[in-house]
Design a protein around this motif. Structure first.
Motif, PDB file in Angstrom:
ATOM      1  N   THR A 171     -37.782  -9.308  63.461  1.00  0.00           N
ATOM      2  CA  THR A 171     -37.078 -10.524  63.857  1.00  0.00           C
ATOM      3  C   THR A 171     -37.293 -10.678  65.356  1.00  0.00           C
ATOM      4  O   THR A 171     -37.096  -9.711  66.102  1.00  0.00           O
ATOM      5  CB  THR A 171     -35.581 -10.381  63.544  1.00  0.00           C
ATOM      6  N   VAL A 172     -37.701 -11.866  65.811  1.00  0.00           N
ATOM      7  CA  VAL A 172     -38.049 -11.986  67.225  1.00  0.00           C
ATOM      8  C   VAL A 172     -37.166 -12.990  67.958  1.00  0.00           C
ATOM      9  O   VAL A 172     -36.815 -14.046  67.432  1.00  0.00           O
ATOM     10  CB  VAL A 172     -39.542 -12.364  67.446  1.00  0.00           C
ATOM     11  N   VAL A 173     -36.810 -12.625  69.188  1.00  0.00           N
ATOM     12  CA  VAL A 173     -36.115 -13.532  70.104  1.00  0.00           C
ATOM     13  C   VAL A 173     -37.154 -14.013  71.104  1.00  0.00           C
ATOM     14  O   VAL A 173     -37.748 -13.209  71.836  1.00  0.00           O
ATOM     15  CB  VAL A 173     -34.947 -12.824  70.816  1.00  0.00           C
ATOM     16  N   ILE A 174     -37.380 -15.332  71.097  1.00  0.00           N
ATOM     17  CA  ILE A 174     -38.423 -15.942  71.922  1.00  0.00           C
ATOM     18  C   ILE A 174     -37.785 -16.433  73.216  1.00  0.00           C
ATOM     19  O   ILE A 174     -37.166 -17.497  73.266  1.00  0.00           O
ATOM     20  CB  ILE A 174     -39.074 -17.125  71.167  1.00  0.00           C
ATOM     21  N   ASN A 175     -37.919 -15.651  74.266  1.00  0.00           N
ATOM     22  CA  ASN A 175     -37.343 -16.041  75.564  1.00  0.00           C
ATOM     23  C   ASN A 175     -38.333 -16.931  76.323  1.00  0.00           C
ATOM     24  O   ASN A 175     -39.544 -16.795  76.201  1.00  0.00           O
ATOM     25  CB  ASN A 175     -37.029 -14.787  76.390  1.00  0.00           C
ATOM     26  N   TYR A 176     -37.775 -17.837  77.119  1.00  0.00           N
ATOM     27  CA  TYR A 176     -38.590 -18.685  77.993  1.00  0.00           C
ATOM     28  C   TYR A 176     -37.704 -19.125  79.143  1.00  0.00           C
ATOM     29  O   TYR A 176     -36.475 -18.959  79.099  1.00  0.00           O
ATOM     30  CB  TYR A 176     -39.120 -19.902  77.216  1.00  0.00           C
ATOM     31  N   SER A 177     -38.335 -19.690  80.190  1.00  0.00           N
ATOM     32  CA  SER A 177     -37.502 -20.131  81.312  1.00  0.00           C
ATOM     33  C   SER A 177     -37.282 -21.636  81.301  1.00  0.00           C
ATOM     34  O   SER A 177     -36.153 -22.095  81.479  1.00  0.00           O
ATOM     35  CB  SER A 177     -38.096 -19.694  82.643  1.00  0.00           C
ATOM     36  N   GLY A 178     -38.337 -22.425  81.072  1.00  0.00           N
ATOM     37  CA  GLY A 178     -38.177 -23.869  81.167  1.00  0.00           C
ATOM     38  C   GLY A 178     -38.776 -24.659  80.020  1.00  0.00           C
ATOM     39  O   GLY A 178     -38.322 -25.766  79.713  1.00  0.00           O
ATOM     40  N   ASN A 179     -39.788 -24.116  79.364  1.00  0.00           N
ATOM     41  CA  ASN A 179     -40.552 -24.883  78.367  1.00  0.00           C
ATOM     42  C   ASN A 179     -39.950 -24.748  76.966  1.00  0.00           C
ATOM     43  O   ASN A 179     -40.420 -23.985  76.126  1.00  0.00           O
ATOM     44  CB  ASN A 179     -42.015 -24.409  78.350  1.00  0.00           C
ATOM     45  N   THR A 180     -38.911 -25.571  76.711  1.00  0.00           N
ATOM     46  CA  THR A 180     -38.200 -25.469  75.437  1.00  0.00           C
ATOM     47  C   THR A 180     -39.090 -25.801  74.244  1.00  0.00           C
ATOM     48  O   THR A 180     -39.081 -25.094  73.234  1.00  0.00           O
ATOM     49  CB  THR A 180     -36.983 -26.415  75.435  1.00  0.00           C
TER      50      THR A 180
ATOM     51  N   ALA B   8     -28.106 -10.884  80.461  1.00  0.00           N
ATOM     52  CA  ALA B   8     -27.022 -10.276  79.673  1.00  0.00           C
ATOM     53  C   ALA B   8     -26.609 -11.205  78.537  1.00  0.00           C
ATOM     54  O   ALA B   8     -26.387 -10.750  77.400  1.00  0.00           O
ATOM     55  CB  ALA B   8     -25.830  -9.957  80.581  1.00  0.00           C
ATOM     56  N   ARG B   9     -26.537 -12.516  78.822  1.00  0.00           N
ATOM     57  CA  ARG B   9     -26.169 -13.478  77.769  1.00  0.00           C
ATOM     58  C   ARG B   9     -27.216 -13.491  76.655  1.00  0.00           C
ATOM     59  O   ARG B   9     -26.881 -13.626  75.478  1.00  0.00           O
ATOM     60  CB  ARG B   9     -26.016 -14.882  78.376  1.00  0.00           C
ATOM     61  N   MET B  10     -28.487 -13.345  77.037  1.00  0.00           N
ATOM     62  CA  MET B  10     -29.549 -13.329  76.019  1.00  0.00           C
ATOM     63  C   MET B  10     -29.388 -12.116  75.094  1.00  0.00           C
ATOM     64  O   MET B  10     -29.519 -12.234  73.877  1.00  0.00           O
ATOM     65  CB  MET B  10     -30.924 -13.315  76.702  1.00  0.00           C
ATOM     66  N   PHE B  11     -29.103 -10.962  75.657  1.00  0.00           N
ATOM     67  CA  PHE B  11     -28.871  -9.773  74.820  1.00  0.00           C
ATOM     68  C   PHE B  11     -27.628  -9.972  73.943  1.00  0.00           C
ATOM     69  O   PHE B  11     -27.621  -9.593  72.768  1.00  0.00           O
ATOM     70  CB  PHE B  11     -28.745  -8.513  75.687  1.00  0.00           C
ATOM     71  N   ASP B  12     -26.569 -10.571  74.528  1.00  0.00           N
ATOM     72  CA  ASP B  12     -25.364 -10.871  73.740  1.00  0.00           C
ATOM     73  C   ASP B  12     -25.727 -11.743  72.538  1.00  0.00           C
ATOM     74  O   ASP B  12     -25.291 -11.481  71.410  1.00  0.00           O
ATOM     75  CB  ASP B  12     -24.324 -11.628  74.585  1.00  0.00           C
ATOM     76  N   ALA B  13     -26.515 -12.787  72.794  1.00  0.00           N
ATOM     77  CA  ALA B  13     -26.879 -13.726  71.729  1.00  0.00           C
ATOM     78  C   ALA B  13     -27.684 -13.027  70.636  1.00  0.00           C
ATOM     79  O   ALA B  13     -27.467 -13.260  69.438  1.00  0.00           O
ATOM     80  CB  ALA B  13     -27.679 -14.903  72.310  1.00  0.00           C
ATOM     81  N   ALA B  14     -28.591 -12.146  71.044  1.00  0.00           N
ATOM     82  CA  ALA B  14     -29.403 -11.415  70.059  1.00  0.00           C
ATOM     83  C   ALA B  14     -28.522 -10.496  69.226  1.00  0.00           C
ATOM     84  O   ALA B  14     -28.666 -10.403  67.999  1.00  0.00           O
ATOM     85  CB  ALA B  14     -30.498 -10.621  70.768  1.00  0.00           C
ATOM     86  N   GLU B  15     -27.576  -9.818  69.885  1.00  0.00           N
ATOM     87  CA  GLU B  15     -26.695  -8.904  69.155  1.00  0.00           C
ATOM     88  C   GLU B  15     -25.778  -9.672  68.202  1.00  0.00           C
ATOM     89  O   GLU B  15     -25.523  -9.234  67.078  1.00  0.00           O
ATOM     90  CB  GLU B  15     -25.868  -8.073  70.154  1.00  0.00           C
ATOM     91  N   THR B  16     -25.295 -10.830  68.660  1.00  0.00           N
ATOM     92  CA  THR B  16     -24.413 -11.635  67.807  1.00  0.00           C
ATOM     93  C   THR B  16     -25.171 -12.143  66.587  1.00  0.00           C
ATOM     94  O   THR B  16     -24.675 -12.104  65.456  1.00  0.00           O
ATOM     95  CB  THR B  16     -23.847 -12.835  68.606  1.00  0.00           C
ATOM     96  N   ALA B  17     -26.401 -12.602  66.815  1.00  0.00           N
ATOM     97  CA  ALA B  17     -27.174 -13.197  65.714  1.00  0.00           C
ATOM     98  C   ALA B  17     -27.690 -12.141  64.743  1.00  0.00           C
ATOM     99  O   ALA B  17     -27.712 -12.361  63.533  1.00  0.00           O
ATOM    100  CB  ALA B  17     -28.342 -14.018  66.286  1.00  0.00           C
ATOM    101  N   PHE B  18     -28.120 -10.989  65.276  1.00  0.00           N
ATOM    102  CA  PHE B  18     -28.871 -10.050  64.427  1.00  0.00           C
ATOM    103  C   PHE B  18     -28.268  -8.643  64.384  1.00  0.00           C
ATOM    104  O   PHE B  18     -28.834  -7.752  63.758  1.00  0.00           O
ATOM    105  CB  PHE B  18     -30.324  -9.968  64.908  1.00  0.00           C
ATOM    106  N   GLY B  19     -27.184  -8.406  65.098  1.00  0.00           N
ATOM    107  CA  GLY B  19     -26.508  -7.119  64.995  1.00  0.00           C
ATOM    108  C   GLY B  19     -26.957  -6.056  65.980  1.00  0.00           C
ATOM    109  O   GLY B  19     -26.331  -5.007  66.085  1.00  0.00           O
ATOM    110  N   GLY B  20     -28.038  -6.315  66.701  1.00  0.00           N
ATOM    111  CA  GLY B  20     -28.511  -5.326  67.675  1.00  0.00           C
ATOM    112  C   GLY B  20     -29.932  -5.636  68.093  1.00  0.00           C
ATOM    113  O   GLY B  20     -30.559  -6.565  67.569  1.00  0.00           O
ATOM    114  N   VAL B  21     -30.420  -4.862  69.042  1.00  0.00           N
ATOM    115  CA  VAL B  21     -31.787  -5.052  69.553  1.00  0.00           C
ATOM    116  C   VAL B  21     -32.499  -3.700  69.494  1.00  0.00           C
ATOM    117  O   VAL B  21     -31.944  -2.674  69.878  1.00  0.00           O
ATOM    118  CB  VAL B  21     -31.774  -5.576  71.015  1.00  0.00           C
ATOM    119  N   ASP B  22     -33.735  -3.729  68.988  1.00  0.00           N
ATOM    120  CA  ASP B  22     -34.530  -2.496  68.849  1.00  0.00           C
ATOM    121  C   ASP B  22     -35.712  -2.438  69.802  1.00  0.00           C
ATOM    122  O   ASP B  22     -36.154  -1.343  70.163  1.00  0.00           O
ATOM    123  CB  ASP B  22     -35.066  -2.389  67.417  1.00  0.00           C
TER     124      ASP B  22
END
Ligand code: NDP
Length: 250
Positions: free
Chosen positions: A36-45, A76-90
């Motif tokens: 499961t992937v979290v696609i981070n970006y800065s400006g290009n939605t 920190a918010r991005m990690f929070d969002a990943a943990e909330t959505a998927f239960g944790g980060v590996d």
């Protein structure tokens, strides 16, 4: 690792700077490998959303996450969002980066500060969250660059930030003793993305293309395959290493 067992839950990977270029190829490859992937970006939605859609159309699972990696609260918010959505980060793939070249004597304060903010502080911010939060058995892969070995003129500031990332890679690998978390860096050579191609005359691109004995430019998929190896079941015994993926340029 047990990610190939049919009933094991999908591992969760945050890929920074995944809207385009190497990061997008890494996110797509890790998703194809079952993460499961979290696609981070800065400006290009838009490209980030399009990539998430493409991954989901192919049967994968993806979430987009806007966060400037140089901002610790946003990370920190991005990690929070990943943990909330998927239960944790590996898995963390620290790929977001910028490169603007100039001889050191002509490098402005703004050039220096932006590289330190995004490449160095950005990597520090995500590494700190990962060191605190990654589940046991996790993987961290930092993107360095083969310029750390090549030392070409005009690369001083950029290469300095990448050398710092390599130093943090070696140290964090040791600090995470006991967690079964590996920390490695991948150091690409010239790779066909906007970061490499933009602003370079064709003859410079041709010259750099021929530097490697394999006589071609790296493609984002070449780097994604290297990251996938380190993130996947076959890379588990590699720890605290810098893997130069560059066709033999150095
Ligand atoms: P690109 O310029 O093609 O893509 C950069 C990515 O980073 C984009 O997704 C961009 O997001 C994101 N990004 C930039 N700044 C930030 C930020 N502050 N916060 C979050 N995301 C950000 O670069 P590449 O794909 O070529 O490079 C990827 C990595 O590989 C970099 O670390 C680079 O240094 C390294 N590398 C590249 C080489 C090459 O030849 N291409 C060679 C060696 C190393 P957005 O779209 O929103 O702007």
């Amino acid at each position: 690792m047990d990610s190939k067992k049919p009933n094991s839950p999908a591992r969760v990977a945050i890929v920074t700077g995944a809207s385009r270029g190497i990061g997008a190829a890494i996110a797509e490859r890790l998703a194809a490998d079952g993460m499961t992937v979290v696609i981070n970006y800065s400006g290009n939605t838009r490209p980030a959303e399009e990539l998430a859609h493409k991954i989901e159309q192919a049967g994968g699972r993806a979430l987009t996450a806007q966060a400037d990696v140089s901002d610790p609260a946003a990370v920190a918010r991005m990690f929070d969002a990943a943990e909330t959505a998927f239960g944790g980060v590996d898995v963390l793939v620290n790929n977001a980066g910028i490169m603007h070249l100039a001889p050191l004597a002509e490098s402005t304060d703004a050039l220096f500060d932006s590289h330190v903010a995004v490449n160095l502080k950005g990597s520090f911010n995500t590494l700190r969250e990962a060191a605190r939060r990654l589940r046991n058995g996790g993987r961290i892969i930092n993107l360095s660059s083969s310029v750390v070995g090549l030392y070409q003129p005009t690369y001083a500031v950029y290469a300095a930030t990448k050398a710092a990332i390599e130093a943090m890679t070696h140290i964090l690998a040791k600090e995470l003793r006991g967690r079964n978390v590996t920390v490695n860096a991948v150091a690409p050579g010239p790779t066909a993305t906007a970061l490499f191609l933009d602003g370079k005359p064709q003859q410079v691109i041709d010259h750099l293309t021929k530097l490697a004995p394999l006589e071609r430019l790296g493609q984002p998929e070449d780097i994604a395959a290297t990251v996938a190896f380190l993130a996947g079941p076959d890379g588990g015994w590699i720890n605290g290493q810098v893997l130069r993926a560059n066709g033999g340029i150095i």
